[in-house]
Enzyme design. Structure first.
Site, PDB file in Angstrom:
ATOM      1  N   PHE B   8       0.895  -1.240   0.052  1.00  0.00           N
ATOM      2  CA  PHE B   8      -0.164   0.007   0.048  1.00  0.00           C
ATOM      3  C   PHE B   8       0.875   1.189  -0.083  1.00  0.00           C
ATOM      4  O   PHE B   8       0.680   2.288   0.788  1.00  0.00           O
ATOM      5  CB  PHE B   8      -0.976  -0.040   1.206  1.00  0.00           C
ATOM      6  CG  PHE B   8      -2.150   0.785   1.328  1.00  0.00           C
ATOM      7  CD1 PHE B   8      -2.956   0.756  -0.103  1.00  0.00           C
ATOM      8  CD2 PHE B   8      -2.427   1.746   2.085  1.00  0.00           C
ATOM      9  CE1 PHE B   8      -3.947   1.744  -0.257  1.00  0.00           C
ATOM     10  CE2 PHE B   8      -3.474   2.792   1.911  1.00  0.00           C
ATOM     11  CZ  PHE B   8      -4.284   2.765   0.945  1.00  0.00           C
ATOM     12  N   THR B  90       4.205  -4.934  -3.868  1.00  0.00           N
ATOM     13  CA  THR B  90       5.099  -4.599  -2.617  1.00  0.00           C
ATOM     14  C   THR B  90       6.541  -4.320  -3.465  1.00  0.00           C
ATOM     15  O   THR B  90       6.780  -4.322  -4.510  1.00  0.00           O
ATOM     16  CB  THR B  90       5.588  -5.756  -1.865  1.00  0.00           C
ATOM     17  OG1 THR B  90       5.975  -6.876  -2.620  1.00  0.00           O
ATOM     18  CG2 THR B  90       4.240  -6.430  -0.988  1.00  0.00           C
ATOM     19  N   LYS B 119       9.036  -6.147 -10.227  1.00  0.00           N
ATOM     20  CA  LYS B 119       9.838  -6.704 -10.929  1.00  0.00           C
ATOM     21  C   LYS B 119      10.863  -7.616 -10.665  1.00  0.00           C
ATOM     22  O   LYS B 119      11.332  -8.570 -11.210  1.00  0.00           O
ATOM     23  CB  LYS B 119      10.915  -5.700 -11.688  1.00  0.00           C
ATOM     24  CG  LYS B 119      10.348  -4.586 -12.653  1.00  0.00           C
ATOM     25  CD  LYS B 119      11.369  -3.404 -13.284  1.00  0.00           C
ATOM     26  CE  LYS B 119      11.657  -2.656 -11.990  1.00  0.00           C
ATOM     27  NZ  LYS B 119      10.794  -1.759 -11.596  1.00  0.00           N
ATOM     28  N   VAL B 146       6.823  -3.141 -16.772  1.00  0.00           N
ATOM     29  CA  VAL B 146       7.757  -2.542 -17.830  1.00  0.00           C
ATOM     30  C   VAL B 146       6.955  -1.578 -18.616  1.00  0.00           C
ATOM     31  O   VAL B 146       5.811  -1.681 -19.075  1.00  0.00           O
ATOM     32  CB  VAL B 146       7.988  -3.649 -18.862  1.00  0.00           C
ATOM     33  CG1 VAL B 146       8.975  -2.982 -19.976  1.00  0.00           C
ATOM     34  CG2 VAL B 146       8.763  -4.783 -18.473  1.00  0.00           C
ATOM     35  N   GLY B 148       5.537   1.290 -17.571  1.00  0.00           N
ATOM     36  CA  GLY B 148       4.472   2.151 -16.673  1.00  0.00           C
ATOM     37  C   GLY B 148       3.157   2.041 -17.107  1.00  0.00           C
ATOM     38  O   GLY B 148       2.595   0.814 -17.482  1.00  0.00           O
ATOM     39  N   GLU B 204      15.171   8.519  -6.910  1.00  0.00           N
ATOM     40  CA  GLU B 204      15.246   8.129  -5.471  1.00  0.00           C
ATOM     41  C   GLU B 204      16.118   8.715  -4.704  1.00  0.00           C
ATOM     42  O   GLU B 204      17.233   9.374  -5.336  1.00  0.00           O
ATOM     43  CB  GLU B 204      15.326   6.559  -5.676  1.00  0.00           C
ATOM     44  CG  GLU B 204      14.358   5.822  -6.361  1.00  0.00           C
ATOM     45  CD  GLU B 204      13.273   5.348  -5.633  1.00  0.00           C
ATOM     46  OE1 GLU B 204      13.041   5.377  -4.433  1.00  0.00           O
ATOM     47  OE2 GLU B 204      12.314   4.948  -6.354  1.00  0.00           O
ATOM     48  N   ASP B 215      17.778  -1.265 -13.445  1.00  0.00           N
ATOM     49  CA  ASP B 215      16.329  -0.946 -13.678  1.00  0.00           C
ATOM     50  C   ASP B 215      15.809  -1.303 -15.057  1.00  0.00           C
ATOM     51  O   ASP B 215      15.216  -2.293 -15.257  1.00  0.00           O
ATOM     52  CB  ASP B 215      15.774   0.240 -13.266  1.00  0.00           C
ATOM     53  CG  ASP B 215      14.334   0.362 -13.373  1.00  0.00           C
ATOM     54  OD1 ASP B 215      13.583  -0.192 -12.787  1.00  0.00           O
ATOM     55  OD2 ASP B 215      13.804   1.106 -14.408  1.00  0.00           O
ATOM     56  N   LYS B 219      13.952  -4.765 -16.668  1.00  0.00           N
ATOM     57  CA  LYS B 219      12.831  -4.896 -17.789  1.00  0.00           C
ATOM     58  C   LYS B 219      13.334  -5.628 -18.903  1.00  0.00           C
ATOM     59  O   LYS B 219      12.346  -6.005 -19.656  1.00  0.00           O
ATOM     60  CB  LYS B 219      12.605  -3.402 -17.994  1.00  0.00           C
ATOM     61  CG  LYS B 219      12.051  -2.402 -16.891  1.00  0.00           C
ATOM     62  CD  LYS B 219      11.914  -1.067 -17.076  1.00  0.00           C
ATOM     63  CE  LYS B 219      11.064  -0.277 -15.651  1.00  0.00           C
ATOM     64  NZ  LYS B 219      11.396   0.949 -15.536  1.00  0.00           N
ATOM     65  N   GLY B 311       5.028   6.731 -12.282  1.00  0.00           N
ATOM     66  CA  GLY B 311       3.928   7.635 -11.710  1.00  0.00           C
ATOM     67  C   GLY B 311       2.833   6.539 -11.439  1.00  0.00           C
ATOM     68  O   GLY B 311       2.444   5.803 -12.072  1.00  0.00           O
TER      69      GLY B 311
END
Lengths: 147, 333
Positions: B8, B90, B119, B146, B148, B204, B215, B219, B311
């Site tokens: 969450f 998560t 992922k 992958v 978004g 981040e 990252d 993907k 996003g």
């Protein structure tokens, strides 16, 4: 001519060689054009062929194959000389243009490679990859375009 | 359709909000009535077998975390609560895939369909999870992992069926694309732009997975497995990030008609991620946080999809698409 302009080619001249008309009545045409990269040139050729144009001769072979590549990291003029010599020694491809840009501690160099065909260019690129790995340099290749 | 939401964070909250907002639309358009019966985060679990009301869900989103819930773990909720679909949202762990991997296994073993954006489990155990889903006759969707909001995986699987996919190339990380775009605009070093991106919430606090190309490599691994049918491992991806890209590199590239982009490539013979010179006119030369993916195809030649790669709201679009897809697949069984 539409595919040439669509892919960003600049037509320098068009000569219809009516005196050399073929037995089937086809008129040979010589087109001279300028274009920035090899990928788009291949697309023009492929599009013309798809439209039924029979391409009998394509420019100078050496001018056909070209790659732009960037290297960056801690290197000096001696390193560039050695890179050039190694490419030349290998044969088949040559560095036709080199541009340098100096950062605070690192240098970036842009190389334009010309080769007699795609295979020799790939070999030259492999050599550059090896050099970059040996010296801890960043190598930035151009996106492989669909052939 | 009873839905369990595990995780969450920002994405979980956006999904709960959108499922609530789109209730009428989903019912009218697809005859789909998702009822959220459990929401789990690291603080606990809220469970309501008849489904939470819109008001309750709104309160939950406003509070931002599970308050006053049961002390149940994600696995316990998945195993014990009656539900049909589990959203596994998560945080990603690319080393172990946990806790997402255990959540997905538990969901499938208890006969629940799974939608995930995570992922980690896909990188660590893609084949195992695909096989388990088939064995247990449950649906497994991961579009949000992958691209978004860009429906990269479902587009390839559903709409490119007549084509052979020769290669997939993509700008798949919005953070690095933003950084490279800003370096190009401002001619400033990477570390300054990274700080700016962190202030804007685009990068981040620890952006190393993005900057080192990990990252994007994840993907590419997922695309190779899900779309090209390979059994690729993350370690097989040849990887270079953008940490060594300098303003000088970007300037020299630009003078020759190229942008520098972090491009991931997957094909039968190649798995790689690295900075590439992309012609300025090329569809992959997208700016800012945009993502773009080009499919090279035997018949259609090239098709490129462009859109927002990250996003919460944008990524929820893919999660919702997967839910509708599962609903339709079940109806046609």
């Amino acid at each position: 001519m539409e595919p040439i302009s669509r892919f960003g080619g600049n037509i320098k001249s068009v000569v219809h060689r009516r005196e050399k008309k073929t037995k089937l009545g086809l008129v040979p045409v010589t087109v001279v054009l300028e274009i920035g990269d090899r990928g788009r040139f291949r697309k023009i050729l492929s599009e013309l062929r798809a439209q039924g144009v029979k391409i009998t001769h394509v420019g100078e072979k050496e001018e056909l194959s070209e790659r732009v590549v960037l290297m960056a990291g801690r290197m000096g003029v001696e390193d560039l000389r050695e890179i050039t010599e190694r490419i030349n020694r290998k044969g088949g491809a040559r560095i036709s243009d080199m541009r340098l840009s100096m950062g605070k501690e690192e240098m970036a160099v842009r190389l334009r490679l010309n080769g007699k065909d795609e295979r020799t260019l790939e070999e030259a690129l492999s050599l550059l990859e090896k050099v970059a790995e040996e010296r801890g340099l960043l190598l930035v290749k151009a996106l492989e375009e669909r052939s | 359709m009873k839905v369990i939401v595990v995780g969450f964070g920002n994405l979980g909250k956006a999904l709960v909000r959108i499922l609530s907002q789109k209730r009428d639309f989903l019912e009218r358009r697809y005859g789909l009535s998702p009822q959220i019966v459990a929401v789990v985060d690291e603080y606990g679990a809220l469970v309501k077998e008849g489904g939470f009301t819109a008001r309750e869900l709104q309160g939950l989103v406003e509070r931002g975390r599970v308050v006053g819930g049961k002390r149940m773990s994600g696995r316990e909720v998945i195993g014990e609560v009656e539900g049909e679909v589990v959203f596994e949202l998560t945080p990603t762990n690319i080393e172990t895939g946990e806790p997402g991997l255990s959540h997905i296994r538990e969901a499938m073993l208890s006969g629940k369909h799974v939608v995930t954006s995570n992922k980690g489990p896909l990188v660590v155990a893609f084949r195992e999870l695909e096989e388990l889903s088939k064995k247990r006759s449950v649906e497994f969707r991961y579009s949000a992992s992958v691209g978004g909001a860009i429906p990269v995986i479902s587009f390839a699987k559903k709409l490119l069926t007549g084509n052979r996919i020769l290669a997939i190339r993509g700008v798949l990380n919005g953070t690095t694309n933003y950084i490279l775009s800003r370096m190009s605009q401002e001619e400033v070093p990477l570390d300054i732009v990274v700080r700016e991106a962190q202030e804007l919430g685009i990068a981040e606090k620890d952006p190393s997975l993005d900057l080192e190309g990990v990252d994007t490599a994840c993907k590419i691994t997922i695309l190779a497995n899900a779309v090209l049918g390979r059994n690729a491992k993350l370690r097989e991806v040849k990887r270079e990030g953008i940490l060594r890209v300098t303003p000088e590199v970007i300037r020299l590239a630009h003078e020759a008609g190229f942008a520098v982009k972090l491009v991931g490539t997957a094909s039968d013979r190649l798995l790689e991620v690295g900075p590439r010179l992309v012609p300025l006119h090329h569809p992959l030369a997208v700016s800012g946080t945009l993502n773009a993916v080009t499919f090279e195809l035997d018949l259609a030649r090239e098709i490129t999809l462009t859109g927002f790669g990250a996003g919460p709201q944008e990524t929820s679009s893919s999660l919702l698409g997967d839910l509708v897809d599962i609903h339709q697949s079940l109806a046609s069984r």
